[in-house]
Design a protein around this motif. Sequence first.
Motif, PDB file in Angstrom:
ATOM      1  N   LEU A 104      17.785  45.507 -17.974  1.00 25.40           N
ATOM      2  CA  LEU A 104      16.471  46.110 -18.185  1.00 25.40           C
ATOM      3  C   LEU A 104      16.445  46.931 -19.467  1.00 25.40           C
ATOM      4  O   LEU A 104      15.460  46.894 -20.218  1.00 25.40           O
ATOM      5  CB  LEU A 104      16.118  46.978 -16.979  1.00 25.40           C
ATOM      6  N   SER A 105      17.520  47.639 -19.749  1.00 26.51           N
ATOM      7  CA  SER A 105      17.607  48.398 -20.999  1.00 26.51           C
ATOM      8  C   SER A 105      17.583  47.468 -22.204  1.00 26.51           C
ATOM      9  O   SER A 105      16.956  47.770 -23.226  1.00 26.51           O
ATOM     10  CB  SER A 105      18.883  49.240 -21.029  1.00 26.51           C
ATOM     11  N   TRP A 106      18.259  46.336 -22.100  1.00 22.20           N
ATOM     12  CA  TRP A 106      18.265  45.365 -23.198  1.00 22.20           C
ATOM     13  C   TRP A 106      16.852  44.812 -23.432  1.00 22.20           C
ATOM     14  O   TRP A 106      16.424  44.662 -24.565  1.00 22.20           O
ATOM     15  CB  TRP A 106      19.239  44.229 -22.872  1.00 22.20           C
ATOM     16  N   VAL A 107      16.124  44.545 -22.333  1.00 21.46           N
ATOM     17  CA  VAL A 107      14.748  44.054 -22.466  1.00 21.46           C
ATOM     18  C   VAL A 107      13.870  45.115 -23.135  1.00 21.46           C
ATOM     19  O   VAL A 107      13.073  44.802 -24.032  1.00 21.46           O
ATOM     20  CB  VAL A 107      14.185  43.653 -21.081  1.00 21.46           C
ATOM     21  N   VAL A 108      14.007  46.381 -22.734  1.00 20.68           N
ATOM     22  CA  VAL A 108      13.231  47.467 -23.353  1.00 20.68           C
ATOM     23  C   VAL A 108      13.558  47.558 -24.837  1.00 20.68           C
ATOM     24  O   VAL A 108      12.666  47.683 -25.684  1.00 20.68           O
ATOM     25  CB  VAL A 108      13.503  48.815 -22.639  1.00 20.68           C
ATOM     26  N   MET A 109      14.845  47.473 -25.176  1.00 27.69           N
ATOM     27  CA  MET A 109      15.261  47.550 -26.581  1.00 27.69           C
ATOM     28  C   MET A 109      14.666  46.396 -27.387  1.00 27.69           C
ATOM     29  O   MET A 109      14.131  46.593 -28.480  1.00 27.69           O
ATOM     30  CB  MET A 109      16.785  47.520 -26.679  1.00 27.69           C
ATOM     31  N   MET A 110      14.726  45.193 -26.856  1.00 24.09           N
ATOM     32  CA  MET A 110      14.205  44.028 -27.580  1.00 24.09           C
ATOM     33  C   MET A 110      12.687  44.122 -27.760  1.00 24.09           C
ATOM     34  O   MET A 110      12.165  43.832 -28.837  1.00 24.09           O
ATOM     35  CB  MET A 110      14.582  42.731 -26.848  1.00 24.09           C
ATOM     36  N   SER A 139      13.559  50.932 -35.348  1.00 22.48           N
ATOM     37  CA  SER A 139      14.213  50.184 -34.279  1.00 22.48           C
ATOM     38  C   SER A 139      15.113  51.125 -33.497  1.00 22.48           C
ATOM     39  O   SER A 139      15.579  52.142 -34.018  1.00 22.48           O
ATOM     40  CB  SER A 139      15.053  49.054 -34.863  1.00 22.48           C
ATOM     41  N   ILE A 140      15.376  50.785 -32.244  1.00 21.58           N
ATOM     42  CA  ILE A 140      16.237  51.617 -31.411  1.00 21.58           C
ATOM     43  C   ILE A 140      17.451  50.806 -30.977  1.00 21.58           C
ATOM     44  O   ILE A 140      17.430  49.576 -30.991  1.00 21.58           O
ATOM     45  CB  ILE A 140      15.489  52.158 -30.171  1.00 21.58           C
ATOM     46  N   ASP A 141      18.501  51.530 -30.616  1.00 19.83           N
ATOM     47  CA  ASP A 141      19.699  50.841 -30.130  1.00 19.83           C
ATOM     48  C   ASP A 141      19.711  50.844 -28.597  1.00 19.83           C
ATOM     49  O   ASP A 141      18.775  51.305 -27.948  1.00 19.83           O
ATOM     50  CB  ASP A 141      20.963  51.477 -30.709  1.00 19.83           C
ATOM     51  N   PHE A 142      20.767  50.332 -28.016  1.00 18.36           N
ATOM     52  CA  PHE A 142      20.855  50.162 -26.570  1.00 18.36           C
ATOM     53  C   PHE A 142      20.771  51.487 -25.827  1.00 18.36           C
ATOM     54  O   PHE A 142      20.049  51.613 -24.834  1.00 18.36           O
ATOM     55  CB  PHE A 142      22.153  49.428 -26.217  1.00 18.36           C
ATOM     56  N   LEU A 143      21.491  52.511 -26.288  1.00 16.18           N
ATOM     57  CA  LEU A 143      21.489  53.800 -25.592  1.00 16.18           C
ATOM     58  C   LEU A 143      20.130  54.479 -25.682  1.00 16.18           C
ATOM     59  O   LEU A 143      19.694  55.139 -24.724  1.00 16.18           O
ATOM     60  CB  LEU A 143      22.584  54.711 -26.153  1.00 16.18           C
ATOM     61  N   GLN A 144      19.440  54.326 -26.806  1.00 18.12           N
ATOM     62  CA  GLN A 144      18.092  54.884 -26.912  1.00 18.12           C
ATOM     63  C   GLN A 144      17.132  54.160 -25.964  1.00 18.12           C
ATOM     64  O   GLN A 144      16.255  54.771 -25.365  1.00 18.12           O
ATOM     65  CB  GLN A 144      17.590  54.800 -28.349  1.00 18.12           C
ATOM     66  N   GLY A 189      17.776  55.557 -22.582  1.00 15.08           N
ATOM     67  CA  GLY A 189      17.133  56.869 -22.483  1.00 15.08           C
ATOM     68  C   GLY A 189      15.629  56.755 -22.305  1.00 15.08           C
ATOM     69  O   GLY A 189      15.023  57.503 -21.533  1.00 15.08           O
ATOM     70  N   LEU A 190      15.020  55.810 -22.995  1.00 14.38           N
ATOM     71  CA  LEU A 190      13.585  55.577 -22.840  1.00 14.38           C
ATOM     72  C   LEU A 190      13.262  55.106 -21.430  1.00 14.38           C
ATOM     73  O   LEU A 190      12.266  55.511 -20.826  1.00 14.38           O
ATOM     74  CB  LEU A 190      13.122  54.546 -23.874  1.00 14.38           C
ATOM     75  N   LEU A 191      14.116  54.276 -20.888  1.00  8.84           N
ATOM     76  CA  LEU A 191      13.945  53.799 -19.521  1.00  8.84           C
ATOM     77  C   LEU A 191      14.064  54.947 -18.517  1.00  8.84           C
ATOM     78  O   LEU A 191      13.252  55.069 -17.599  1.00  8.84           O
ATOM     79  CB  LEU A 191      14.992  52.725 -19.233  1.00  8.84           C
ATOM     80  N   VAL A 192      15.042  55.819 -18.696  1.00  8.40           N
ATOM     81  CA  VAL A 192      15.214  56.974 -17.817  1.00  8.40           C
ATOM     82  C   VAL A 192      14.024  57.918 -17.947  1.00  8.40           C
ATOM     83  O   VAL A 192      13.501  58.423 -16.943  1.00  8.40           O
ATOM     84  CB  VAL A 192      16.546  57.703 -18.129  1.00  8.40           C
ATOM     85  N   LEU A 193      13.562  58.130 -19.161  1.00 12.41           N
ATOM     86  CA  LEU A 193      12.400  58.995 -19.378  1.00 12.41           C
ATOM     87  C   LEU A 193      11.162  58.440 -18.688  1.00 12.41           C
ATOM     88  O   LEU A 193      10.401  59.172 -18.048  1.00 12.41           O
ATOM     89  CB  LEU A 193      12.145  59.164 -20.879  1.00 12.41           C
ATOM     90  N   SER A 194      10.955  57.138 -18.787  1.00 13.17           N
ATOM     91  CA  SER A 194       9.794  56.546 -18.121  1.00 13.17           C
ATOM     92  C   SER A 194       9.928  56.641 -16.605  1.00 13.17           C
ATOM     93  O   SER A 194       8.936  56.829 -15.901  1.00 13.17           O
ATOM     94  CB  SER A 194       9.605  55.101 -18.560  1.00 13.17           C
TER      95      SER A 194
END
Length: 136
Positions: free
Chosen positions: A21-27, A42-47, A50-55
Amino acid sequence: MLMRFRVLKIMVVVIAGISALSWVVMMLWNWLMPALFVGARSIDFLQALGLLVLSKILFGGMRGHGGWHKHGEHHWHRRWEKLTPEEREKFQHGMFGRRRHRDEAYAQACRHHQDHNSHKPENQPDNKPENKHEQA
């Protein structure tokens, strides 16, 4: 032994799911945001993680339940169920009575306006010039 294997298997599936799911958000972010907004990076995997956790924190659960807006609905539903039929009627009258009063006042004002315009004598001029050049 079997229980440890089951727990380990669940943990691997959860970690793989979160990673996917994080990879999908990043892409999606890297595909959409720089194209839509000037200055978006652009963002990397860890960002993305973090965006996923924030949401998750802001908008609630990912399984269709949870979230801050759901709790209020249940609260009001429980309170409505506890009301007696007389209290429900009083509440509905209080909520919709003001609206009904406002709508009736508006309808009365419209009727007054129509009555005022319909009683104008036919031989009385409108005070509007018939020709644009007569305006001074």
